[in-house]
Design a protein around this motif. Structure first.
Motif, PDB file in Angstrom:
ATOM      1  N   GLN A 203      25.484 -13.230  66.691  1.00 25.25           N
ATOM      2  CA  GLN A 203      25.996 -12.244  65.738  1.00 25.25           C
ATOM      3  C   GLN A 203      25.038 -11.058  65.652  1.00 25.25           C
ATOM      4  O   GLN A 203      23.875 -11.205  65.267  1.00 25.25           O
ATOM      5  N   GLU A 217      21.588 -13.012  65.713  1.00 24.02           N
ATOM      6  CA  GLU A 217      21.263 -14.394  65.339  1.00 24.02           C
ATOM      7  C   GLU A 217      22.078 -15.328  66.221  1.00 24.02           C
ATOM      8  O   GLU A 217      23.281 -15.127  66.408  1.00 24.02           O
ATOM      9  N   VAL A 220      25.138 -21.881  66.386  1.00 26.79           N
ATOM     10  CA  VAL A 220      25.688 -22.927  67.239  1.00 26.79           C
ATOM     11  C   VAL A 220      27.185 -23.145  66.975  1.00 26.79           C
ATOM     12  O   VAL A 220      27.664 -22.988  65.847  1.00 26.79           O
ATOM     13  N   ARG A 221      27.922 -23.486  68.026  1.00 26.64           N
ATOM     14  CA  ARG A 221      29.335 -23.876  67.930  1.00 26.64           C
ATOM     15  C   ARG A 221      29.535 -25.111  68.787  1.00 26.64           C
ATOM     16  O   ARG A 221      28.910 -25.241  69.831  1.00 26.64           O
ATOM     17  N   ILE A 235      26.599 -29.921  60.844  1.00 29.61           N
ATOM     18  CA  ILE A 235      25.154 -29.862  60.561  1.00 29.61           C
ATOM     19  C   ILE A 235      24.727 -30.745  59.386  1.00 29.61           C
ATOM     20  O   ILE A 235      23.744 -31.475  59.493  1.00 29.61           O
ATOM     21  N   ASP A 248      18.624 -28.417  67.424  1.00 35.72           N
ATOM     22  CA  ASP A 248      17.903 -27.159  67.243  1.00 35.72           C
ATOM     23  C   ASP A 248      17.028 -26.818  68.461  1.00 35.72           C
ATOM     24  O   ASP A 248      16.956 -25.657  68.873  1.00 35.72           O
ATOM     25  N   ASN A 275      18.030 -20.732  64.247  1.00 31.17           N
ATOM     26  CA  ASN A 275      17.840 -21.506  63.006  1.00 31.17           C
ATOM     27  C   ASN A 275      17.163 -22.850  63.257  1.00 31.17           C
ATOM     28  O   ASN A 275      17.533 -23.573  64.174  1.00 31.17           O
ATOM     29  N   ASP A 337      15.433 -17.369  55.739  1.00 29.63           N
ATOM     30  CA  ASP A 337      16.889 -17.247  55.707  1.00 29.63           C
ATOM     31  C   ASP A 337      17.407 -17.426  54.274  1.00 29.63           C
ATOM     32  O   ASP A 337      16.762 -18.111  53.467  1.00 29.63           O
ATOM     33  N   ASP A 338      18.545 -16.840  53.975  1.00 25.50           N
ATOM     34  CA  ASP A 338      19.230 -17.040  52.691  1.00 25.50           C
ATOM     35  C   ASP A 338      18.341 -16.767  51.489  1.00 25.50           C
ATOM     36  O   ASP A 338      18.457 -17.438  50.454  1.00 25.50           O
ATOM     37  N   ARG A 361      23.799 -13.457  51.184  1.00 22.71           N
ATOM     38  CA  ARG A 361      24.999 -12.678  50.861  1.00 22.71           C
ATOM     39  C   ARG A 361      25.461 -12.870  49.415  1.00 22.71           C
ATOM     40  O   ARG A 361      26.322 -12.140  48.949  1.00 22.71           O
ATOM     41  N   GLU A 394      22.511 -10.125  54.874  1.00 24.40           N
ATOM     42  CA  GLU A 394      23.549 -10.892  55.566  1.00 24.40           C
ATOM     43  C   GLU A 394      24.892 -10.745  54.866  1.00 24.40           C
ATOM     44  O   GLU A 394      24.950 -10.498  53.672  1.00 24.40           O
ATOM     45  N   GLU A 397      30.512  -7.207  54.475  1.00 24.35           N
ATOM     46  CA  GLU A 397      31.873  -7.143  55.023  1.00 24.35           C
ATOM     47  C   GLU A 397      32.547  -5.804  54.740  1.00 24.35           C
ATOM     48  O   GLU A 397      33.432  -5.377  55.467  1.00 24.35           O
ATOM     49  N   TYR A 416      30.277  -9.188  58.956  1.00 23.96           N
ATOM     50  CA  TYR A 416      31.563  -8.898  59.586  1.00 23.96           C
ATOM     51  C   TYR A 416      31.875  -7.398  59.607  1.00 23.96           C
ATOM     52  O   TYR A 416      32.714  -6.966  60.368  1.00 23.96           O
TER      53      TYR A 416
END
Ligand code: C2E
Ligand code: MG
Ligand code: MG
Length: 436
Positions: A203, A217, A220-221, A235, A248, A275, A337-338, A361, A394, A397, A416
């Motif tokens: 992303q 960033e 994972v998918r 996760i 990871d 991450n 993060d976050d 966010r 983060e 939108e 986004y």
């Protein structure tokens, strides 16, 4: 038959109650639910699973003794809310459950958003306001086992925390399917890893002033049975059983490899963040292993950044500090993060040698921005920058969210508004033309 306290309530003794609060423990709570089921009344209720936001921080601030006192008083407040035919349970620490009549569901959510308790700290009276993260499930006819009154709302709570980053979530069929995958995750993980079913999406991070790609960033998918499964679905399970570490390391390896391939194709790469779960900190060699993976791939260390989230646990905090500082010594960049999602504290900025702060966010996840949020955000950003820490926001939108964070002093955006996470092939196109 009318329900009243006499026909549903469970005898209170040390096998059915939690020692600290005297509320039902898991066993007492399930017995209560079974009685409702026997009377055919269970589907009149919403099942709740909730915990207190930032409770670790409260424990840190006041110490465990006052922390226990706060939990006891909180339990009293809960008791005063429930009616005789409803019940509330305490599973330990700050984890609570409740069975509330459906007609009172929203009232209870509102109640849980702010519960005030009074405690004495060094003989001074202090008022503490507690708000809960809440998962709930409107019980329907299809209960397949009584433990579902705990498991289903708890899945909703995980959903709120990992996927929507909101404070409340109602269990949906979609989430239940995710829960159903839990067994699948555990059983299929190693095969999936071996079969290369895990992919990394990238992303973009964009400098919104220069309209330029400045990083990305890696997310994972899991390509499983033809679907792209998002990380929120597997996760938490891998974190619970400790296998997240394998994933990871794998994601880091793949990312390094992709960067090398981009360079070989003549593209100019950008720094990619990866991450690592806090659960990975159990591995004492984590920092050194990360460093080895990057070195072995042959790419420049500057092209990788390691993302971790903050913690409220004292012991973990120390381990996290050691980890970040070790990576700093090895020349590997890190990001928090976050930040601001409830677990972070400003002391992070002072104690950790971090390169980047990723603002959560939740600051902008609102329709009407409060001036208080703006002041807090502006100050955090200013402080971080003065300490030489880079800042990114983060989840942007919309246009109004973008101008809100720009006004607060942050230009680098991941959200986004510019791009969703892209598959490797699409991300190459971004590397080829970095202008937005
Ligand atoms: P995160 O690290 O905070 O990643 C950002 C998440 O927010 C991503 O979800 C991303 O798709 C989503 N997002 C980005 N922009 C927007 C936006 O504008 N609006 C909204 N609504 N969402 C946005 P994703 O990919 O589902 O990842 C969720 C979480 O899973 C990540 O949160 C991270 O904590 C975890 N995760 C992802 N990949 C890995 C991994 O390889 N290892 C570990 N340990 N955790 C991972
Ligand atoms: Mg992240
Ligand atoms: Mg994040």
């Amino acid at each position: 038959m009318a329900l009243d306290k006499s026909n549903v309530s469970v005898q209170l003794n040390n096998r059915t109650t939690q020692y600290l609060t005297g509320l039902y423990n898991a066993s007492g709570y399930l017995q209560f639910a079974s009685r409702l089921e026997r009377f055919g009344r269970l589907s009149d209720y919403t099942a709740f699973f909730f915990n207190i936001r930032g409770f670790g921080m409260i424990n840190q601030k006041y110490g465990h003794k006052v922390g226990d006192e706060i939990i006891r008083k909180y339990a009293d407040k809960l008791r005063s809310f429930v009616q005789p035919q409803e019940c509330v349970g305490h599973l330990g620490e700050d984890n609570f459950t409740a069975l509330i009549l459906k007609g009172r569901r929203d009232l209870f959510v509102y109640f849980l958003s702010r519960v005030g308790v009074t405690v004495y700290v060094d003989k001074h009276k202090e008022q503490v306001f507690l708000s809960a993260s809440v998962g709930m499930w409107d019980i329907d006819e299809k209960v397949s086992g009584i433990r579902e009154v705990i498991s289903r709302p708890s899945v909703a709570l995980i959903h709120a925390r990992y996927i929507t980053h909101k404070t409340t979530a109602l269990a949906s069929t979609d989430m239940l399917n995710r829960d159903f995958q839990k067994k699948e995750v555990v059983e299929n993980f190693h095969t999936a890893l071996g079969n290369e079913e895990f992919f990394v999406f990238y992303q973009p991070k964009v400098d919104s002033k220069k309209r330029l790609l400045v990083g990305a960033e890696g997310l994972v998918r899991w390509k499983h049975d033809g679907d792209m499964v998002p990380p929120g679905a597997f996760i938490p399970t891998l974190e619970q059983n400790g296998e997240i570490l394998f994933l990871d390391y794998y994601v880091l390896q793949r990312t390094c490899n992709d960067i090398r391939l981009w360079m070989e194709a003549g593209l100019e790469p950008v720094t990619i963040s990866v991450n690592f779960s806090r659960k990975d900190l159990m591995d004492a060699e984590l920092a050194d292993n990360i460093n080895n993976i990057i070195e072995e791939s042959g790419i420049d260390k500057n092209l990788i950044e390691i993302e971790v989230t903050e913690t409220v646990d004292d012991e973990e905090h120390g381990i996290l500090a050691d980890f970040i500082n070790r990576l700093y010594m090895l020349g590997v960049k890190t990001a928090i993060d976050d930040f601001g999602s409830g677990y972070s504290s400003l002391s992070t900025l002072r104690e950790f040698q971090v390169h980047t702060l990723k603002i959560d966010r939740s600051f902008i996840n609102t329709d009407d921005f409060s001036w208080k949020d703006e002041i807090i955000l502006t100050d955090i950003i200013r402080m971080a920058k003065r300490l030489g820490i880079e800042v990114l926001t983060e989840g942007v939108e919309r246009e109004d969210q973008l101008s809100f964070v720009n006004n607060a002093g942050c230009d680098v955006i991941q959200g986004y508004y510019f791009d969703k996470p892209l598959c490797e092939e699409d991300f190459r196109k971004r590397l080829d033309n970095k202008n937005y």
